[in-house]
Scaffold this active site. Structure first.
Site, PDB file in Angstrom:
ATOM      1  CG  MET A  81      48.736  35.807  -2.980  1.00 29.44           C
ATOM      2  SD  MET A  81      49.493  34.270  -2.428  1.00 29.44           S
ATOM      3  CE  MET A  81      48.077  33.197  -2.230  1.00 29.44           C
ATOM      4  CG  PHE A 140      54.550  40.794  -1.616  1.00 32.26           C
ATOM      5  CD1 PHE A 140      54.173  41.180  -0.339  1.00 32.26           C
ATOM      6  CD2 PHE A 140      55.636  39.947  -1.762  1.00 32.26           C
ATOM      7  CE1 PHE A 140      54.877  40.747   0.769  1.00 32.26           C
ATOM      8  CE2 PHE A 140      56.361  39.517  -0.664  1.00 32.26           C
ATOM      9  CZ  PHE A 140      55.978  39.915   0.613  1.00 32.26           C
ATOM     10  CE  LYS A 141      54.125  41.177  -8.236  1.00 31.45           C
ATOM     11  NZ  LYS A 141      55.022  41.502  -7.137  1.00 31.45           N
ATOM     12  CB  ILE A 142      45.980  41.240  -7.909  1.00 27.92           C
ATOM     13  CG1 ILE A 142      46.485  42.686  -7.969  1.00 27.92           C
ATOM     14  CG2 ILE A 142      44.452  41.191  -7.825  1.00 27.92           C
ATOM     15  CD1 ILE A 142      46.118  43.442  -9.220  1.00 27.92           C
TER      16      ILE A 142
END
Ligand code: PLP
Length: 388
Positions: free
Chosen positions: A1, A177-179
């Site tokens: 994020m 932990f993602k885009i």
């Protein structure tokens, strides 16, 4: 994020003020709009928001009718959740090597196909697109389903098509932990009505009775509860609008670094199946041996080896390796009569030598879209100095 702020706060305020926090409340529309906007962005007919990427993979598997008696080929380099989702559906994960790009090796996939293989799960790990043309050819040749694990590749693409939209179904994660993300959450996309309806039924035991389900053509079976609420929908609608900006900054930084380093003696990059569609989250260097890779990683700020990434490497997936596939033997896919004839190979540290070799000679630098030129130049100079 990477990016979130006032716009997300305003969107959530709107939901709180409306007092409609449950997606099925009369007038609640945020999740529904998010699903439509995600489907439009990925160019798919259906999108279903769920509570996580693992749940999205499980919904895709169950939606596609995967279950006991089926083998599903997954790469040995992915977060363990990819294999867990196969087991949650009652099927058996069969591990394949990764190729030089760190995504699933199509040649090894073909070697692992048996009469029981039902699906292949390419994982666009670290935002690197898998070899989707070759995988699609293989799927057509053997009549297989493709479920794209796009959990680390929100918004990425392959030859102009968004990752997740190319296979039979695609799964996204929106964990921290993602885009893009909401701290936790996920979504499934597909063009196949039956997969969508079955995923919908599975993700919400009460879906059939809720207004958003519409008219179902599939018989309702017992599902579980992987729903999301309206705060998720409102937050994620804003996150979706940020994705192309985030990716364009990541790709610009990655390109700047690659251009500056490509002719430097001793520097080599891992290849890509589509560098234009690559998410740009990760710059992958390749070395001739592990010693050189380790020395480089130690000398560059933020350098790390994928072989060290814990539960992303198959031999660290303890419950899978030890075939403890569920909470009790009766529902453990490794013990089910329906699976007795399948490839129940036990894996150990040496089962995928090519994967071990590639991952231990690779160094990643994780990039950030908000780095300024000074930070990027500092890293370029550190890489030049390290390789010397
Ligand atoms: C490749 C991959 N697949 C699946 C998942 C599972 O996603 P979640 O944590 O949202 O369940 C992740 C997330 O960490 C992932 O990286």
């Amino acid at each position: 994020m990477y990016r979130y702020g006032m716009e997300e706060l305003d969107a959530m305020k709107r939901v709180i003020e409306s007092r409609q926090l449950f997606r099925s409340n009369n007038g609640a529309k945020e999740v529904e709009h998010f699903e439509r906007e995600l489907a439009d962005m990925t160019g798919t007919k259906h999108a279903l928001a769920v509570s996580g990427g693992t749940g999205a993979l499980i919904c895709a598997m169950i939606g596609a009718g995967i279950g006991p008696g089926d083998e599903v080929i997954v790469p040995g380099y992915t977060f363990m959740a990819t294999a867990l989702a196969v087991l949650a559906a009652g099927a058996i994960p069969v591990l394949a090597e990764c190729d030089e790009t760190c995504t699933i090796d199509v040649k090894d996939v073909e070697k692992k196909i048996t009469q029981y293989t039902k699906a292949i799960v390419p994982v666009h790990i670290c935002g690197f697109p898998s070899d989707m043309d070759a995988l699609t050819d293989l799927a057509v040749k053997y009549g297989l389903i493709i479920i794209e694990d796009s959990c680390q590749a929100d918004g990425g693409s392959y030859k102009g098509r968004r990752l997740g939209s190319i296979g039979t179904a695609g799964a996204f994660s929106y964990n921290y932990f993602k885009i893009i993300g909401f701290g936790d959450g996920g979504a499934v996309v597909t063009n196949v009505d039956r997969i969508y309806e079955r995923a919908l039924i599975y993700h919400d035991g009460g879906a059939a009775f809720r207004p958003y389900a519409g008219d179902l053509h599939e018989p309702v079976f017992c599902g579980t509860q992987l729903r999301v609420g309206e705060l998720f929908g409102a937050f994620m609608r804003v996150q979706l609008t940020r994705i192309d900006g985030i990716l364009s900054d990541l790709r610009r930084i990655k390109k700047t670094m690659m251009d500056a380093l490509k002719d430097v003696d001793g520097i080599e990059f891992a290849p890509s199946h589509d560098i234009e569609g690559d998410c740009g989250t990760t710059l992958p260097f390749r070395f001739c041996c592990e010693d050189k890779a380790r020395a480089f990683a130690a000398a560059v700020p933020g350098g790390w080896l994928p072989i060290d990434s814990g539960k992303h490497v198959y031999y660290n997936w303890d419950p899978v390796i030890e075939q403890r596939g569920a909470h009790c033997d009766a529902v453990n896919p490794y013990k089910m009569a329906a699976n007795a004839k399948l490839n129940l190979q036990k894996y150990d540290r040496n089962s995928l030598p090519q994967t071990n070799d590639i991952l231990s000679r690779t160094v990643y630098i994780s990039l950030n879209p908000d780095w300024d030129d000074a930070k990027v130049n500092e890293l370029i100079e550190a890489c030049k100095a390290a390789v010397k």
